[in-house]
Scaffold this motif. Structure first.
Motif, PDB file in Angstrom:
ATOM      1  N   ASN A   1       0.782  -1.087  -0.034  1.00 29.35           N
ATOM      2  CA  ASN A   1      -0.037   0.143   0.037  1.00 29.35           C
ATOM      3  C   ASN A   1       0.683   1.233   0.020  1.00 29.35           C
ATOM      4  N   LEU A   2       0.491   2.155  -0.977  1.00 29.91           N
ATOM      5  CA  LEU A   2       1.298   3.464  -0.955  1.00 29.91           C
ATOM      6  C   LEU A   2       0.222   4.489  -0.864  1.00 29.91           C
ATOM      7  N   GLY A   3       0.642   5.356   0.231  1.00 31.95           N
ATOM      8  CA  GLY A   3      -0.292   6.563   0.489  1.00 31.95           C
ATOM      9  C   GLY A   3       0.178   7.854   0.073  1.00 31.95           C
ATOM     10  N   PHE A   4      -0.515   8.745  -0.351  1.00 38.60           N
ATOM     11  CA  PHE A   4       0.025   9.994  -0.534  1.00 38.60           C
ATOM     12  C   PHE A   4      -0.899  10.952   0.205  1.00 38.60           C
ATOM     13  N   VAL A   5      -0.428  11.718   1.245  1.00 40.75           N
ATOM     14  CA  VAL A   5      -0.837  12.726   1.995  1.00 40.75           C
ATOM     15  C   VAL A   5      -1.209  13.921   1.471  1.00 40.75           C
ATOM     16  N   ILE A   6      -2.455  14.516   1.205  1.00 43.43           N
ATOM     17  CA  ILE A   6      -2.419  15.925   0.913  1.00 43.43           C
ATOM     18  C   ILE A   6      -3.120  16.664   2.046  1.00 43.43           C
ATOM     19  N   PHE A   7      -2.677  18.047   2.067  1.00 48.20           N
ATOM     20  CA  PHE A   7      -2.904  18.910   3.150  1.00 48.20           C
ATOM     21  C   PHE A   7      -2.810  20.522   2.372  1.00 48.20           C
ATOM     22  N   PRO A   8      -3.572  21.276   3.192  1.00 50.80           N
ATOM     23  CA  PRO A   8      -3.583  22.599   2.785  1.00 50.80           C
ATOM     24  C   PRO A   8      -2.287  23.165   2.387  1.00 50.80           C
ATOM     25  N   GLY A   9      -2.390  23.761   1.333  1.00 48.59           N
ATOM     26  CA  GLY A   9      -1.047  24.313   0.847  1.00 48.59           C
ATOM     27  C   GLY A   9       0.028  23.403   0.112  1.00 48.59           C
ATOM     28  N   ILE A  10      -0.315  22.132   0.021  1.00 48.62           N
ATOM     29  CA  ILE A  10       0.355  21.403  -0.897  1.00 48.62           C
ATOM     30  C   ILE A  10       0.244  21.970  -2.418  1.00 48.62           C
ATOM     31  N   THR A  11       1.676  21.803  -2.946  1.00 46.59           N
ATOM     32  CA  THR A  11       1.565  22.328  -4.501  1.00 46.59           C
ATOM     33  C   THR A  11       1.434  21.323  -5.176  1.00 46.59           C
ATOM     34  N   GLN A  12       0.693  21.468  -6.593  1.00 44.53           N
ATOM     35  CA  GLN A  12       0.309  20.732  -7.361  1.00 44.53           C
ATOM     36  C   GLN A  12       1.358  19.478  -7.838  1.00 44.53           C
ATOM     37  N   LEU A  13       2.567  20.060  -8.018  1.00 51.49           N
ATOM     38  CA  LEU A  13       3.608  19.091  -8.414  1.00 51.49           C
ATOM     39  C   LEU A  13       4.157  18.431  -7.271  1.00 51.49           C
TER      40      LEU A  13
ATOM     41  N   LYS B   1      -7.269  14.358   6.020  1.00 52.76           N
ATOM     42  CA  LYS B   1      -7.604  14.293   7.320  1.00 52.76           C
ATOM     43  C   LYS B   1      -9.046  14.704   7.203  1.00 52.76           C
ATOM     44  N   ALA B   2      -9.706  15.319   6.123  1.00 50.46           N
ATOM     45  CA  ALA B   2     -11.094  15.307   6.208  1.00 50.46           C
ATOM     46  C   ALA B   2     -11.561  15.239   4.748  1.00 50.46           C
ATOM     47  N   CYS B   3     -12.652  14.832   4.397  1.00 53.86           N
ATOM     48  CA  CYS B   3     -13.055  14.761   3.066  1.00 53.86           C
ATOM     49  C   CYS B   3     -13.836  15.709   2.509  1.00 53.86           C
ATOM     50  N   SER B   4     -13.030  16.779   2.157  1.00 52.71           N
ATOM     51  CA  SER B   4     -13.459  18.133   1.605  1.00 52.71           C
ATOM     52  C   SER B   4     -12.602  18.581   0.499  1.00 52.71           C
ATOM     53  N   ARG B   5     -12.976  19.777  -0.150  1.00 47.33           N
ATOM     54  CA  ARG B   5     -11.948  20.236  -0.927  1.00 47.33           C
ATOM     55  C   ARG B   5     -10.974  20.875  -0.516  1.00 47.33           C
ATOM     56  N   TRP B   6      -9.642  20.935  -0.932  1.00 47.42           N
ATOM     57  CA  TRP B   6      -8.501  21.357  -0.608  1.00 47.42           C
ATOM     58  C   TRP B   6      -8.016  22.409  -1.856  1.00 47.42           C
ATOM     59  N   LEU B   7      -7.391  23.421  -1.296  1.00 42.34           N
ATOM     60  CA  LEU B   7      -6.786  24.554  -2.332  1.00 42.34           C
ATOM     61  C   LEU B   7      -5.392  24.396  -2.378  1.00 42.34           C
ATOM     62  N   ALA B   8      -5.009  23.831  -3.638  1.00 45.92           N
ATOM     63  CA  ALA B   8      -3.501  23.650  -3.833  1.00 45.92           C
ATOM     64  C   ALA B   8      -2.886  24.742  -4.470  1.00 45.92           C
ATOM     65  N   ILE B   9      -1.652  25.144  -4.012  1.00 44.08           N
ATOM     66  CA  ILE B   9      -1.066  26.145  -4.631  1.00 44.08           C
ATOM     67  C   ILE B   9      -0.110  25.735  -5.839  1.00 44.08           C
ATOM     68  N   GLY B  10      -0.312  26.701  -6.820  1.00 43.16           N
ATOM     69  CA  GLY B  10       0.186  26.250  -8.423  1.00 43.16           C
ATOM     70  C   GLY B  10      -0.822  25.751  -9.239  1.00 43.16           C
ATOM     71  N   VAL B  11      -2.140  25.733  -8.956  1.00 40.20           N
ATOM     72  CA  VAL B  11      -3.254  25.125  -9.752  1.00 40.20           C
ATOM     73  C   VAL B  11      -3.587  26.200 -10.712  1.00 40.20           C
TER      74      VAL B  11
END
Length: 61
Positions: free
Chosen positions: A5-17, A51-61
């Motif tokens: 299992n490979l997990g990618f953690v996303i969080f507020p402020g993460i960049t698209q790249l 952490k939550a099932c909601s929309r995240w704003l990514a930097i660089g999109v």
């Protein structure tokens, strides 16, 4: 072979790249190198984790 299992953690402020680059490469581990060759990692599962099932704003999109 056991599941891998490979997990990618996303969080507020993460960049698209920061997310897309590694995801595109590592999510293809279970893809065989050719039609006639079996995959070396057939049991890889890729997960996107937040952490939550909601929309995240990514930097660089």
């Amino acid at each position: 072979m056991a599941d891998f299992n490979l997990g990618f953690v996303i969080f507020p402020g993460i960049t698209q790249l920061d997310f897309t680059g590694p995801y595109e490469v590592l999510s293809r581990l279970s893809t065989p190198p050719s039609v006639s060759a079996p995959s070396r990692f057939p049991d890889v599962k890729t997960h996107v984790i937040a952490k939550a099932c909601s929309r995240w704003l990514a930097i660089g999109v």
